[in-house]
Scaffold this active site. Structure first.
Site, PDB file in Angstrom:
ATOM      1  N   LYS A 218       0.779  -1.098   0.120  1.00 23.32           N
ATOM      2  CA  LYS A 218       0.141   0.087  -0.013  1.00 23.32           C
ATOM      3  C   LYS A 218       0.744   1.143   0.059  1.00 23.32           C
ATOM      4  O   LYS A 218       1.355   1.770   1.003  1.00 23.32           O
ATOM      5  CB  LYS A 218      -0.920  -0.234   1.150  1.00 23.32           C
ATOM      6  CG  LYS A 218      -1.567   1.199   1.595  1.00 23.32           C
ATOM      7  CD  LYS A 218      -2.394   1.819   0.661  1.00 23.32           C
ATOM      8  CE  LYS A 218      -2.805   3.505   1.371  1.00 23.32           C
ATOM      9  NZ  LYS A 218      -1.941   4.234   0.838  1.00 23.32           N
ATOM     10  N   GLU A 293       7.939   2.237  11.893  1.00 22.40           N
ATOM     11  CA  GLU A 293       9.035   3.122  11.674  1.00 22.40           C
ATOM     12  C   GLU A 293       8.523   4.578  11.403  1.00 22.40           C
ATOM     13  O   GLU A 293       7.507   5.008  10.445  1.00 22.40           O
ATOM     14  CB  GLU A 293       9.746   2.649  10.512  1.00 22.40           C
ATOM     15  CG  GLU A 293      11.246   3.014  10.516  1.00 22.40           C
ATOM     16  CD  GLU A 293      11.697   4.250  10.061  1.00 22.40           C
ATOM     17  OE1 GLU A 293      11.060   5.326  10.373  1.00 22.40           O
ATOM     18  OE2 GLU A 293      12.312   4.357   9.017  1.00 22.40           O
ATOM     19  N   CYS A 327      12.803  10.580   7.540  1.00 22.95           N
ATOM     20  CA  CYS A 327      12.575  10.130   8.964  1.00 22.95           C
ATOM     21  C   CYS A 327      13.560  10.278   9.721  1.00 22.95           C
ATOM     22  O   CYS A 327      13.512  11.000  10.900  1.00 22.95           O
ATOM     23  CB  CYS A 327      12.049   8.705   9.140  1.00 22.95           C
ATOM     24  SG  CYS A 327      13.096   7.462   8.153  1.00 22.95           S
ATOM     25  N   GLU A 428       8.366  17.708  14.342  1.00 24.88           N
ATOM     26  CA  GLU A 428       8.911  17.293  13.200  1.00 24.88           C
ATOM     27  C   GLU A 428       8.541  18.121  11.988  1.00 24.88           C
ATOM     28  O   GLU A 428       7.366  18.248  11.811  1.00 24.88           O
ATOM     29  CB  GLU A 428       8.488  15.905  12.890  1.00 24.88           C
ATOM     30  CG  GLU A 428       9.234  15.333  11.538  1.00 24.88           C
ATOM     31  CD  GLU A 428       8.805  13.837  11.360  1.00 24.88           C
ATOM     32  OE1 GLU A 428       7.745  13.388  11.168  1.00 24.88           O
ATOM     33  OE2 GLU A 428       9.934  12.827  11.057  1.00 24.88           O
TER      34      GLU A 428
END
Ligand code: TXE
Length: 532
Positions: A218, A293, A327, A428
């Site tokens: 996906k 993650e 990330c 972030e």
């Protein structure tokens, strides 16, 4: 007049020749020559389909348009999955796992297929790289390096297919033998984000395949092309139908139905911490295993005894790699007070010289943000930081010169004088925006570095081995780099602690995620009867 992809590929092929392969620093060292002007050709809009049981399925869901983050043009159309589409893709993967040959093949056979898929990925490096660059906005040189790195991950994972084994216990007493075996975890849902569509898929899919699992991929609705291409390649190299399947669409439609499906055994997710929570919530329904993650706010920690020019290059690389949409981005700089002013001044000057431009044009070192909403969010973080008292050392604005006004480009930005009180210290940003905080001595560096909810990665820059190793042992992070940053190799696991997630990808630990331990206990000879 539109020109074909093959034409485009030929045009830029020569520009690729000088790029250092699979070097993790292509954006700073890129030798790419300028490509012939983009106005010369228009790439045809791609229309993608779901993929299950070895064939394409258009589905009946509403189409989703993906617009180029550089130019605003329509580049890809994908269908949004209906619940019936998700049921069909899961049924295909379930059937292939339960009744198909894949999990019963020898590891050697599975490895052959995975290696063939690696070859196929490599053979299509130009086409894959163009689509990755076009959809993500990352520079073409980096996209190409992602493709090479992905092929390496497939080859590494193939070696695990051959080595998958268990333990035999023969000292449990006479007539009693124990086998501790590893078996595939089953039907896996591999959910990937938009920043490294192919590379993050390559941290999951080949490991799942090596273990004998079947997979439903996906991808993000923003960057689906390379994932569909990999499924088609899997068919081409002879991987049995139903082993590699793709469902396309939004997270709250395709994704949500997939993670709630009772026939999915394991979810490997990479994305935001917010969505990670939703995945964990859905997994409770049928008690599925998950691996997460998630986000990060990683620090580059520079001590006064570091090799300063290396550290400056590393800090730049850490925050600008992949347009800052990474990330493990080094989005915080912690710098020792006694060198801070000089370090920040030099860094700001170098950052202001970085080439911001169209990802498909040679020489671009960073490209646009993924979409307009994300551009606004990134600029919003900067505005809030200054309103809270932080100081812009360079950048801080959207880049709108010439054709760039059509896209979502942000100038490399250094926000100085950031403290724990500022939101930008914690949030972030996911863009080319560095938050600088000063420290005095090792203890303070550790405290400040650990003062976030995240724990994905950290980098330490010091020539003192005691300092470097003390820091490595005290930092809350799944990965610590010493005198380097965003480095890696398929052998080395990656993943987070705290709100950056759990579970590991790559390395032995990454492979083990796709297996279950099954214990087999054997009594030989006469059994001591309990009831006589
Ligand atoms: O991510 P999402 P988004 C961070 C980064 C970014 C923010 C938002 O800060 O600004 O996340 O990005 C699928 N059930 N990262 O919104 O939502 C979705 O379709 C099942 C960090 O794009 O996490 C996509 O395939 N699936 C990150 C994938 O999840 C769902 C990389 C990731 O999307 C779903 C990307 C649902 N309910 C963003 N909702 C990293 N760790 O590198 C969404 N998805």
């Amino acid at each position: 007049m539109g020109k074909s992809l093959a034409y485009f590929t030929r045009q830029i092929y020569s520009a690729f020749q000088n790029i250092q392969e699979v070097n993790c620093k292509p954006f700073l060292t890129s030798e790419v020559e300028p490509v012939s002007s983009l106005e010369e050709f228009t790439m045809a809009t791609k229309t993608l389909t779901h993929y299950w049981n070895g064939s394409a399925h258009t589905g009946s869901g509403t189409p989703i348009d993906r617009l180029s983050p550089s130019t605003g043009e329509l580049i890809t159309k994908i269908p949004d999955a209906t619940p019936a589409d998700v049921d069909a893709v899961v049924a295909a993967a379930r059937n292939a796992f339960d009744k198909g040959p894949w999990r019963h093949m020898s590891g050697m056979e599975r490895a052959k297929f995975i290696n063939a898929l690696a070859d196929e990925i490599e053979a299509n490096i130009d086409e894959l790289a163009i689509y990755e660059a076009q959809e993500t906005g990352k520079p073409l040189s980096l996209a190409r390096s992602d493709v090479g790195g992905s092929a390496n991950l497939f080859r590494y994972a193939a070696s695990h297919a051959m080595q998958m084994h268990g333990d035999v216990h023969t000292n449990l007493g006479k007539g009693f033998t124990g086998l501790v075996t590893r078996v595939p975890v089953g039907v896996t849902a591999l959910i990937t984000p938009w920043n490294f569509p192919l590379l993050l898929l390559a941290q999951k899919l080949p490991f799942a395949l090596a273990a004998g699992c079947t997979a439903i991929l996906k991808p993000s609705e923003l960057t689906s092309t390379s994932t569909v291409m990999v499924a088609e390649m899997a068919k081409k190299v002879g991987i049995p139908d139903g082993v590699v399947n793709v469902i396309l669409g939004y997270g709250n439609t395709a994704g949500q139905k997939l993670i709630e499906h009772e026939d999915v055994d394991f979810i490997s997710f990479t994305g935001s911490t917010r969505t990670g929570r939703a995945v964990i919530e859905a997994s409770k329904l049928h008690l599925k295993r998950t691996s997460m993650e998630l986000g990060g706010k990683s620090a580059n920690i520079v001590f006064a005894d570091a090799v300063i020019d290396d550290a400056i290059d590393g800090v730049m690389f850490g925050v600008l790699f992949n347009n800052g949409e990474c990330c493990v981005s080094g989005s915080r700089l912690l710098v020792e007070e006694k060198i801070a002013d000089e370090f920040v001044a030099k860094l700001a000057k170098r950052m202001s010289e970085v080439q911001v431009g169209d990802p498909l044009a040679g020489g671009s070192q960073i490209g646009p943000m993924i979409h307009s909403g994300h551009l606004d969010a990134v600029l919003g973080h900067i505005t809030k930081a200054t309103s809270q008292g932080a100081v812009i050392a360079t950048g801080g604005v959207q880049v709108k010169s010439g054709d760039l006004s059509k896209g979502y480009f942000v100038a490399p930005t250094v926000v100085d004088k950031v403290t724990e009180k500022h939101d930008i210290f914690h949030d972030e940003v996911f863009g080319p925006v560095l938050a600088v905080t000063r420290f005095n001595g090792k203890e303070e560096a550790i405290r400040i570095a650990n003062a976030t909810k995240y724990g994905l990665a950290a980098s330490v820059w010091s020539k003192n081995i005691d300092t470097a190793l003390d820091m490595a042992s005290e930092l809350h992070a799944g990965t610590v780099w010493i005198n380097t940053t965003i480095d890696g190799s398929p052998q080395l696991p990656g993943g987070g602690v705290k709100e950056s997630g759990f579970g590991r990808e790559m390395g032995q630990a990454g492979f083990d995620e796709f297996t279950e331990v099954k214990t087999i206990q054997i009594r030989t000879g006469a059994r001591n009867r309990y009831f006589g």
